[in-house]
Structures are given as structure tokens and as C-alpha cells.
Enzyme design. Structure first.
Site, PDB file in Angstrom:
ATOM      1  N   GLU A  88      -2.039 -57.048   9.699  1.00  0.00           N
ATOM      2  CA  GLU A  88      -1.642 -56.526   8.400  1.00  0.00           C
ATOM      3  C   GLU A  88      -0.569 -57.363   7.700  1.00  0.00           C
ATOM      4  O   GLU A  88      -0.611 -57.517   6.484  1.00  0.00           O
ATOM      5  CB  GLU A  88      -1.135 -55.079   8.550  1.00  0.00           C
ATOM      6  CG  GLU A  88      -2.205 -54.085   8.944  1.00  0.00           C
ATOM      7  CD  GLU A  88      -3.222 -53.873   7.850  1.00  0.00           C
ATOM      8  OE1 GLU A  88      -2.894 -54.047   6.650  1.00  0.00           O
ATOM      9  OE2 GLU A  88      -4.388 -53.563   8.177  1.00  0.00           O
ATOM     10  N   SER A 349      10.502   0.892  37.471  1.00  0.00           N
ATOM     11  CA  SER A 349      11.603   0.870  38.455  1.00  0.00           C
ATOM     12  C   SER A 349      12.273  -0.491  38.579  1.00  0.00           C
ATOM     13  O   SER A 349      13.061  -0.697  39.512  1.00  0.00           O
ATOM     14  CB  SER A 349      11.061   1.291  39.829  1.00  0.00           C
ATOM     15  OG  SER A 349      10.549   2.598  39.783  1.00  0.00           O
TER      16      SER A 349
END
Length: 779
Positions: A88, A349
Site C-alpha cells: 500500500e 439454608s
């Protein structure tokens, strides 16, 4: 000769000064333009939830419906950087955002051709175009040049490259190298091969015609063309190029990562501005826990049980390593999107270990102290055990290991509900904090609201010698350098005593036939089942991990088969066996302040002369009670033990000193109810005129201060009952100070009281009396 030279020097100075003035003007114009038209990119990224190792667990679409995942600089490998730069913009690190030579070359070619044949866009200019798309005109190109210079002025080269890799299009709604890498190849950018990198670097030039998964043949040909070009330009070694050319192209559109959906949604809502949220989750742990939960719930569907939630915590760092909010997030019929880890449910419990640990620290109990598990009325509240049976005298350790309800309510009454509520507030139980003014004795049996997150965090404190700490969901919260936020919830001694009880294997909360089905891990655990069998809990811990399990239905529908022992605990065992199969079998060493002492087996108190059966018990030095045993008491009787004497009526001769059980009235009532034999004290000398003041009968029905609505004109319908001492043979019931009936202490008496405020009295044969008041209204 000197005059022409002087003129030449003056012209040179004029040119230089003009040039400098021009450059200064250009710079001034740039800075004014930069100030007047600022360029501050605000990219809207997708939210990505990372695991502790950086793996993407879950990803969301960006606000503009793009898969645009933020790529860190560390994810841009040298191979990716080199390939991209060469293709690029080879001079990216040398130009100021605009490549003048490329610009001149492109302009010349376009003028000669009479049309646009080539561009001169640098990576910086492409970033500008991706951030601010414009029509392809010369005016747009001029703006791009200016914006590129601005970008270079405010950002480093690596940051610009990072922006490019985050914005580059890959077809459809996929943008950025990380999104493309994950959604096309199923791997992060740092694991891409040269062939895959080359394929991805050429897609942005033609995202439609080279889209991976749809145009793989065209993409494969174009990729190999660029690889051949790299070979000719000696960019990589020939062997590397050869391997890349022979690598097949296996690109296809994959689903985005979807692990830990509940935690991902939670963190996205808590940190809406963060594109990347790194959690403490471990991918193998999370995937394993999700699979175990899903498969286990699938086996339970025949029982009409449709969901479960699991939380796994590392005890050393308090980091959450697995977070499963439901069995199937994508199942809307069973509430799959409900987060079961944060859902408020009844704890059953599961709060009992905290109750007993607090009682240990307050000096009320020791593990071998004896409590009475018998029917008891706590001001109108009459709890029963899960199996609806009573066990008589039991030790504290037995009561906790067997999750007995009456002893725990009695301990809570002695401790004080406010004390336990303060402990729960200290442990950040948010719903309990809101409900605090309304909570009573039923709190310990599930009469409050908790979450799996809160319970798991509480049990992690037991594993950490009583030190409570908030959970860490982010990787930054579970580092060794984080500030210490420990809260001393209980003492190390109390935590050790609870651990010793909860590691017992001979317990009723083991799964049925677990020996042939499960490998029992070496853990401490506590189960719980809420009222109506709507919630099954099992929370366990060892040195390394604490695991919380909830099983039930998000609809709140109860199921007869639902219980913590048989439904939640097997999943807990499965997770521990998968998580820490070879965990060390050794327990915690006892703290220095804990010592063993001899106690009476009948009461758990320090032995007296009549305590022939003695055992050892742990005690916290300076804290545990040092009461002497009173399970028996000395009584003077005649030689045939038919009459007992007090010191006032003791004869001069013809008596003996014997020991008799010093039984609590509720225990006597239990023995009488069950027809169990026990040693009774002979009746007191009838000729004695002494008035006794201690040990008055306890009226258990009706309840003092209560209102009763009774049908008018009906026969006797309100029961009178009491609990009396061992030496009482007869009681006298009074209604508004008038004798109503004589009866045995355990005999049920029924009455139909008049409307209004009624006084009920009970006197025993020693003259001891108890009074209560009730309000009666006719229907």
C-alpha cells in the site's frame, strides 16, 4: 565585476526570503486551518469482550451496525506490517502524509491520458477517506491532502496505521483487520499466516469481487499473483513464499464469538464507552462450564427443570474465571436471557454457615455443644426440618452438617437477627440491606432475597480464612498489584470450624447413590432448597476455587423433585472434577488461637463430676464459652426415690443424693410426644410449704399478644399447651384469673375464650406461674 555579483546575491536573498515567507505563510495557513477546521476522528467501534488471555469471547455490532473491532498495536505483527507497507505505501514512515513524488507521477500520468488512470493515495490519505468519505473530485483530493497533513500532525505513524487497519473495508458490514480475521478465518490477526495476510490486504481494493467466502477462487488467484510479485521483489525468503502459494484458501463467513453472553451484556452496559473490555474469564473454563450446564439441564428437562447458573471464582485473586447465567442464552421459552447469577432468589439454608460462624465468634457456641432439635414455638413461628422429622439433642456440627432448621432458628434468636443482618450487609447482600427492617427469624431458612453472585462471594470468604473481597470481573482487577480491599467478615478460627463441618462426607445432602455415579471431590459445600422447591443451591469451595450453582426455573415454578442435594450438587461435583480434578486432599491447618479441650458429650460444656462420657472439642481461646455442664443436677430423694426434697424440707435422716437429667421443658415435651422413656425426678414433698420462683411453665399456645378470630357459639376450639420442668406433675390453667382446668404438663387442653382481651395463666404444682394476654374476636 563586483556589481553583477552584488545583484546576484541580492536576487538570491530575495528568492530565499520570498520562499521563507511563502513557507511561513503556508504553515500559518495550515495552523489556522487546523484550528478552524479541527480533525479529531471519533470512530464508533464494536464492543468486544476479551478473555484474560486476550481471546475474543463475545463481540457486538457497532452503533452503526458494523463489525468493526478495535485492533491493538500489539496485534499488528511485523509480518502484517511488512506486507501491508510493501503493497500500500512503501514510504509510509518517511512522508508527512502526502507522498510528493507519487503525487507528481500520478498527476503526469492522468494529464497524459486525459483521464484518471492512477492515484497517489498514501495510507494516511486512505484513512482520511475512510473517516470522511467524499466524491472522487479534485476538490475532495485537496481536502484529503489537508486532512492527511492534520492527521500526521496530531497522530504518530503507528496510530495512523492502527486507524487504517481498524477501518479498512472487507465486504458487507465487516471493517478492520481484526473483524475480518475473526469472521473469515476464525483467528486473531497475530495468528495469520503470510497467505492469509496477503489475501486480507488485497480484499479492500475490491471488497465486492474479492469477498472471502463468496469469491474464494478469484481471491485465491489474486493472492497468488501478489505472492509471485513478492517473490520477484525478494520481500520474503523463497521457502516462505513457496509455502504460502501452496496453502489452501479456507475463508468463509463465520459467526461472531458468543461465549459468556450474560457477562458480556453486563459489562457492555457498565462500560459503554470502552470498545475493548478485558475480563478475567479463562476460555477453557468458560467453554467447559457452559457445556456442562447445557448438557446437565438437558437431562433435567424431563423433570420440568429448565435452567441453571454457575459462577467459578479463583480464591487467591477473587477473579471470576467462568460465568454461566443460564443453560442456553438463545432459548427464549425458558428465559435463557435472564442472568441467573444476578437474579434475586430465596437462599434456602445456604446462609446457615455464616450464622454458625458468627455465633462461634460471638462466644455462643462450639462445634460439639448440644442443641435441641425438637418442635419449638418461637412466638408463633414453628419451623420444621426438610424431612419433617426431629432428632432430639444434637451437636452444633451435626445440626449444620444436616442443615437442621429448629437449631438454626434458636441460634439466630440467641444471636439476634440484627447481628446476622449486619454481617450480610458487611458482605454486600444488597437485597437483604433493603429488606432489613422486615426480616425476622425466617431469614435463616430462606426468608430473604439473595443472588448467586452474593452467595458465591460469601463462601469464597470461608475459603480465604474469613476475609471477604469483591469479585473481579476485569483482568485489571485480578492483578497482584491491585489495592487490598479485604473485609474481616469472620475470624480464621470460625472459618476453620465451618470448613471442618462442611467437608464431612456422612451427610444427607449428598446426591443419591453418588458413590456409583460421581467422583466426590475434596471440597467443603453447603446445599439449600427454597420454600416451595423453587430454587436448588449448592455452593462449594476448596483452596483454589469457589463454585456456586443454582438450578431451577426462572418462571419461579416449583418442582417436587427439586432439591439442593440431588439436583444442584451433582452439577457442582461435575464442575469441580472438570476444574480441579487433582486438587490436593489436605485441608486447612488449624489457626494458632484454636485449641482442643475436653467437654461433656451430653452437653458440649466443660465437664462436671457426673460427666463420665467426655470428648474433645475445638474452642477459640478467650472467645468460646466456658460454662460448666448442667445436663444433670443433684436431687435429694427418699431411699426408694418416690419423693424429692428441697433444702427447706430435707429430713434429718433417711434421704439420698442422686443425679437426674436436667432436661429443658421443650425436650421433655418432645419425649412425652414421642413416648420416649426418660429419667423423671420424683414429685416434690407434698408437705413442703416453700414457694418456688424459678422454672415457671412456658406457655407455647396460644401466642402472647396475638389476635384470634373464632366463630361465635362454637365449642372449645383454642388449644392451651405448655412446657414444664422435669419435676412437674400437674399444671393449672386459668382464664381471666379463674381456674379452667387441671391437667398433666403435656396434656392438650381446649378452650373457647370470650371476645375481647383475655388473660391466660398457667401454674405448676410448685406454685410457679406464667401469664399471657391475647385478643379474641368473633367472626
Amino acid at each position: 565585476m563586483r556589481r553583477p555579483r552584488l545583484l546576484a546575491d541580492q536576487k538570491l536573498k530575495k528568492v530565499l526570503s520570498t520562499t521563507l515567507l511563502g513557507l511561513a505563510g503556508v504553515l500559518l495557513a495550515f495552523f489556522i486551518g487546523d484550528w478552524w477546521f479541527p480533525f479529531r476522528p471519533a470512530v464508533r467501534y464494536s464492543t468486544q469482550i476479551l478473555a484474560e488471555d486476550g481471546t475474543v469471547l463475545h463481540a457486538f455490532l457497532s452503533p452503526d451496525d458494523k463489525w468493526r473491532l478495535y485492533t491493538e498495536l500489539s496485534e499488528i505483527t511485523p509480518l502484517l506490517r511488512q506486507t501491508l507497507m510493501h503493497k500500500e505505501d512503501r514510504y509510509f514512515y518517511w512522508h508527512p502524509g502526502v507522498n510528493p513524488l507519487a503525487l507528481i507521477r500520478a498527476t503526469a500520468r492522468n494529464l497524459l491520458a486525459g483521464r484518471r488512470t492512477s492515484g497517489a493515495s498514501t495510507i494516511t490519505m486512505q484513512v482520511v477517506r475512510l473517516l470522511e468519505p467524499r466524491p472522487r473530485t479534485y476538490r475532495s483530493k485537496a481536502i484529503e491532502l489537508f486532512r492527511a497533513l492534520q492527521l500526521e500532525w496530531h497522530f504518530s505513524k503507528d496510530e495512523i496505521l492502527q486507524l487504517y487497519l481498524n477501518l479498512v473495508p472487507y465486504g458487507g458490514n465487516i471493517e478492520g483487520i481484526k473483524a475480518a480475521s475473526l469472521l473469515y478465518f476464525g483467528k486473531p490477526p497475530q495468528l495469520l499466516s503470510l497467505a492469509e495476510i496477503t489475501a486480507l490486504t488485497i480484499v479492500p481494493n475490491r471488497p465486492s469481487s474479492l469477498r472471502p467466502g463468496r469469491r474464494n477462487d478469484a481471491l485465491h488467484r489474486e493472492r497468488n499473483r501478489w505472492l509471485e510479485r513478492f517473490r520477484k521483489e525478494n520481500l520474503f525468503a523463497p521457502g516462505v513464499i513457496h509455502d504460502a502459494l501452496n496453502e489452501p484458501l479456507n475463508a468463509q463467513r463465520l459467526p461472531p464469538p458468543r461465549l459468556a453472553p450474560h457477562l458480556a451484556l453486563r459489562l457492555r452496559n457498565e462500560y459503554p464507552q470502552q470498545p475493548t473490555i478485558r475480563t478475567s474469564l479463562r476460555p477453557p473454563r468458560q467453554a467447559q462450564a457452559e457445556t456442562l450446564v447445557k448438557n446437565y439441564v438437558n437431562r433435567l428437562r424431563a423433570l420440568n427443570i429448565h435452567n441453571a447458573a454457575v459462577l467459578v471464582v479463583n480464591n487467591e485473586t477473587m477473579a471470576v474465571e467462568a460465568y454461566v447465567g443460564s443453560a442456553d442464552f438463545h432459548n427464549p421459552y425458558d428465559g435463557g436471557q435472564v442472568d441467573g447469577i444476578r437474579a434475586v432468589r430465596s437462599p434456602g439454608s445456604t446462609l446457615k454457615p455464616l450464622l454458625y460462624a458468627t455465633a462461634f465468634d460471638k462466644g455462643l457456641l462450639t462445634p460439639k455443644m448440644v442443641l435441641n432439635d425438637v418442635p419449638t414455638n418461637f412466638g408463633g413461628y414453628e419451623p420444621e426440618n426438610f424431612d419433617q422429622r426431629f432428632n432430639g439433642p444434637v451437636t452444633v456440627a451435626f445440626a449444620l452438617a444436616n442443615s437442621l432448621n429448629v437449631p438454626s432458628v434458636k441460634v439466630l434468636k440467641d444471636l439476634g437477627t440484627a447481628t446476622l443482618v449486619e454481617q450480610l450487609k458487611k458482605a454486600h447482600f444488597k437485597t437483604v440491606e433493603k429488606q432489613a427492617p422486615e426480616l425476622g427469624l425466617s431469614l435463616i431458612l430462606g426468608g430473604c432475597g439473595v443472588t448467586l453472585e452474593e452467595l458465591t462471594r460469601l463462601f469464597a470468604a470461608f475459603a480465604r480464612q474469613g476475609k471477604w473481597q469483591p469479585l473481579g470481573y476485569l483482568a485489571s482487577q485480578s492483578t497482584p498489584t491491585k489495592p487490598v480491599t479485604d473485609v474481616a467478615l469472620i475470624s480464621p478460627e470460625a472459618a476453620f470450624l465451618i470448613h471442618e463441618v462442611l467437608t464431612q462426607v456422612t451427610r444427607p445432602d449428598l446426591p443419591n447413590q453418588f458413590e456409583s455415579t460421581y467422583r466426590l471431590p475434596r471440597i467443603a459445600w453447603k446445599t439449600g432448597t427454597s420454600y416451595g422447591k423453587r430454587d436448588a443451591w449448592s455452593i462449594g469451595y476448596n483452596r483454589r476455587y469457589t463454585v456456586g450453582v443454582w438450578v431451577g426455573n426462572f418462571s419461579g415454578e416449583g418442582v417436587p423433585e427439586l432439591s439442593g442435594a440431588n439436583i444442584a450438587t451433582p452439577l457442582l461435583f461435575d464442575i469441580f472434577n472438570a476444574l480441579d480434578y487433582n486438587a490436593p486432599r489436605d485441608g486447612y491447618p488449624p489457626p494458632a488461637n484454636l485449641h482442643l479441650r475436653k467437654v461433656c458429650a451430653e452437653s458440649g460444656a466443660l465437664p462436671e463430676a457426673f460427666c463420665t462420657n467426655q470428648i474433645t472439642d475445638y474452642a477459640i481461646m478467650g472467645v468460646s464459652p466456658y460454662r460448666r455442664c448442667q445436663h444433670r443436677r443433684w436431687v435429694f430423694t427418699d431411699e426408694k426415690a418416690r419423693v424429692s426434697y428441697c433444702t427447706q424440707c430435707l429430713p434429718e435422716r433417711g434421704y439420698l443424693k442422686r443425679s437426674y437429667p436436667n432436661l429443658a421443658p421443650e425436650l421433655i415435651a418432645y419425649y412425652e410426644l414421642k413416648k420416649l422413656p426418660y429419667e423423671k425426678i420424683p414429685p416434690h414433698n407434698p408437705a413442703c410449704e416453700r414457694v418456688f420462683r424459678e422454672g415457671a411453665p412456658l406457655i407455647v399456645s396460644p401466642n402472647d399478644g396475638s389476635e384470634y378470630y373464632l366463630p361465635a357459639g362454637e365449642p372449645a376450639q383454642l388449644q392451651l399447651s405448655c412446657q414444664a420442668a422435669n419435676d412437674v406433675r400437674e399444671v393449672f390453667w386459668y382464664l381471666n384469673d379463674r381456674l379452667y382446668q387441671r391437667a398433666a404438663p403435656t396434656e392438650a387442653v381446649f378452650v373457647s375464650p370470650p371476645p375481647g382481651r383475655v388473660k391466660i395463666s398457667c401454674s405448676d404444682d410448685k406454685g410457679r406461674n406464667a401469664d399471657i394476654w391475647i385478643q379474641v374476636k368473633n367472626l
